[in-house]
Design an enzyme around this catalytic site. Structure first.
Site, PDB file in Angstrom:
ATOM      1  N   THR A  13     -21.256 137.504 -46.854  1.00  0.00           N
ATOM      2  CA  THR A  13     -22.555 137.299 -46.219  1.00  0.00           C
ATOM      3  C   THR A  13     -22.389 137.143 -44.714  1.00  0.00           C
ATOM      4  O   THR A  13     -21.382 136.624 -44.234  1.00  0.00           O
ATOM      5  CB  THR A  13     -23.268 136.062 -46.794  1.00  0.00           C
ATOM      6  OG1 THR A  13     -22.537 134.876 -46.472  1.00  0.00           O
ATOM      7  CG2 THR A  13     -23.420 136.186 -48.310  1.00  0.00           C
ATOM      8  N   THR A  16     -21.849 141.453 -40.278  1.00  0.00           N
ATOM      9  CA  THR A  16     -21.957 142.599 -39.367  1.00  0.00           C
ATOM     10  C   THR A  16     -21.135 142.403 -38.095  1.00  0.00           C
ATOM     11  O   THR A  16     -20.898 143.366 -37.363  1.00  0.00           O
ATOM     12  CB  THR A  16     -23.425 142.864 -38.982  1.00  0.00           C
ATOM     13  OG1 THR A  16     -23.979 141.695 -38.370  1.00  0.00           O
ATOM     14  CG2 THR A  16     -24.251 143.247 -40.209  1.00  0.00           C
ATOM     15  N   GLY A  18     -18.279 139.332 -35.835  1.00  0.00           N
ATOM     16  CA  GLY A  18     -17.574 138.060 -35.795  1.00  0.00           C
ATOM     17  C   GLY A  18     -16.617 137.842 -36.943  1.00  0.00           C
ATOM     18  O   GLY A  18     -15.972 138.766 -37.453  1.00  0.00           O
ATOM     19  N   GLY A  20     -17.231 137.082 -40.016  1.00  0.00           N
ATOM     20  CA  GLY A  20     -17.653 137.761 -41.231  1.00  0.00           C
ATOM     21  C   GLY A  20     -17.190 139.208 -41.277  1.00  0.00           C
ATOM     22  O   GLY A  20     -16.701 139.682 -42.315  1.00  0.00           O
ATOM     23  N   SER A 141     -15.974 124.559 -41.382  1.00  0.00           N
ATOM     24  CA  SER A 141     -15.560 124.471 -39.983  1.00  0.00           C
ATOM     25  C   SER A 141     -14.848 123.147 -39.758  1.00  0.00           C
ATOM     26  O   SER A 141     -15.098 122.166 -40.481  1.00  0.00           O
ATOM     27  CB  SER A 141     -16.785 124.553 -39.064  1.00  0.00           C
ATOM     28  OG  SER A 141     -16.453 124.221 -37.732  1.00  0.00           O
ATOM     29  N   TYR A 154     -25.376 121.106 -37.188  1.00  0.00           N
ATOM     30  CA  TYR A 154     -24.399 122.114 -37.599  1.00  0.00           C
ATOM     31  C   TYR A 154     -23.247 121.454 -38.354  1.00  0.00           C
ATOM     32  O   TYR A 154     -22.865 121.899 -39.445  1.00  0.00           O
ATOM     33  CB  TYR A 154     -23.872 122.842 -36.363  1.00  0.00           C
ATOM     34  CG  TYR A 154     -22.699 123.765 -36.632  1.00  0.00           C
ATOM     35  CD1 TYR A 154     -22.896 125.005 -37.234  1.00  0.00           C
ATOM     36  CD2 TYR A 154     -21.401 123.394 -36.282  1.00  0.00           C
ATOM     37  CE1 TYR A 154     -21.822 125.846 -37.482  1.00  0.00           C
ATOM     38  CE2 TYR A 154     -20.322 124.235 -36.517  1.00  0.00           C
ATOM     39  CZ  TYR A 154     -20.542 125.464 -37.120  1.00  0.00           C
ATOM     40  OH  TYR A 154     -19.470 126.299 -37.375  1.00  0.00           O
TER      41      TYR A 154
END
Length: 262
Positions: A13, A16, A18, A20, A141, A154
């Site tokens: 997921t 597109t 970075g 991922g 993270s 975050y």
């Protein structure tokens, strides 16, 4: 060690760009059929073309959908009903003082950073259980352990992923399905590059990011940002048959930022 994922379908997921995209590239390079996802069709198409250029003979597909809500996820599930490997990478971040974060922003972070992984794992788990084999990876993270004062919302979501991944792994005890969390540290993805040096080229952004690490993440042992590929290497391993005894783990790719021996 040769990682062979031929015959496996992997959904990544938010892939597109970075981290991922680097994960999608690594999985495709290991022979998996990879499904790239993103909100915009143009972004998905560009990522697919780029990946095909980088991996000769890559088996890749793409789905354009906003996975930050249930309706968008229904689009993905209809297009790709089964997965052997699921990497819950989709996430957003933003610098914002705690007192200025409204309820709507808390809920937006929760929907995108938490519920996208919950919905995807819930949907693709039954197919893995039928085969008694599967890999689920949550991209957390180091901020889930070292909560940043300027991105509390975050950090909260990344801590949430640690709890979900551990609990889900325990619920699958004795099966051939593993669930793990991977914790990147400061990584020079496109998003971070835009944050630290929006108008600079990659080399300049790298210098800015490395300076940030030395000043604000002084416990870093490598004393630099990681690359998306370095994070992806850990994820590809965790998704491999060789990682069958690794489950319920929080695997740090943080350059040593988290100052603990555990």
């Amino acid at each position: 060690m040769q990682i062979d994922l031929k015959g496996k379908t992997a959904i990544v997921t938010g892939s597109t760009r970075g981290i991922g995209y680097a994960i999608a590239l690594g999985l495709a390079g290991a022979g998996a059929t990879v499904v790239i996802t993103g909100r915009k069709q143009t972004d998905v198409d560009q990522a697919l073309n780029k990946l095909r250029d980088q991996v000769q003979g890559a088996q890749v597909r793409g789905v354009a959908a906003d996975l930050g809500n249930a309706a968008g996820f229904a689009i993905l599930q209809k297009a790709e009903p089964v997965a052997d490997i699921l990497v819950n990478n989709l996430g957003i971040f933003n610098l914002q003082p705690f007192a200025e974060i409204p309820d709507e922003e808390w809920m937006r972070f929760f929907e995108i950073n938490i519920m996208s992984g919950v919905r995807a794992s819930r949907a693709y788990l039954p197919g893995m259980q039928q085969k008694n084999w599967g890999r689920i990876v949550f991209i957390s993270s180091e901020s889930g352990l070292n909560i940043p004062a300027d991105m509390i919302h975050y950090g909260f979501t990344k801590t949430g992923y640690l709890a979900i991944s551990r609990g889900l792994a325990k619920s699958l005890a004795g099966t051939g399905i593993t669930v793990n969390a991977v914790l990147p540290g400061p990584t020079l993805s496109e998003g971070v590059q835009h944050l630290v040096a929006p108008d600079a080229d990659y080399a300049a952004a790298e210098r800015e990011a490395n300076a940030f690490v030395k000043e604000h993440r002084s416990t870093s042992i490598i004393q630099r940002v990681a690359t998306p590929e370095e994070v992806a290497n850990m994820v590809v391993y965790v998704c491999s048959p060789q990682a069958s005894a690794t489950t319920g783990a929080a695997l740090r790719v943080d350059g040593g930022v988290v100052d603990t021996i555990s």
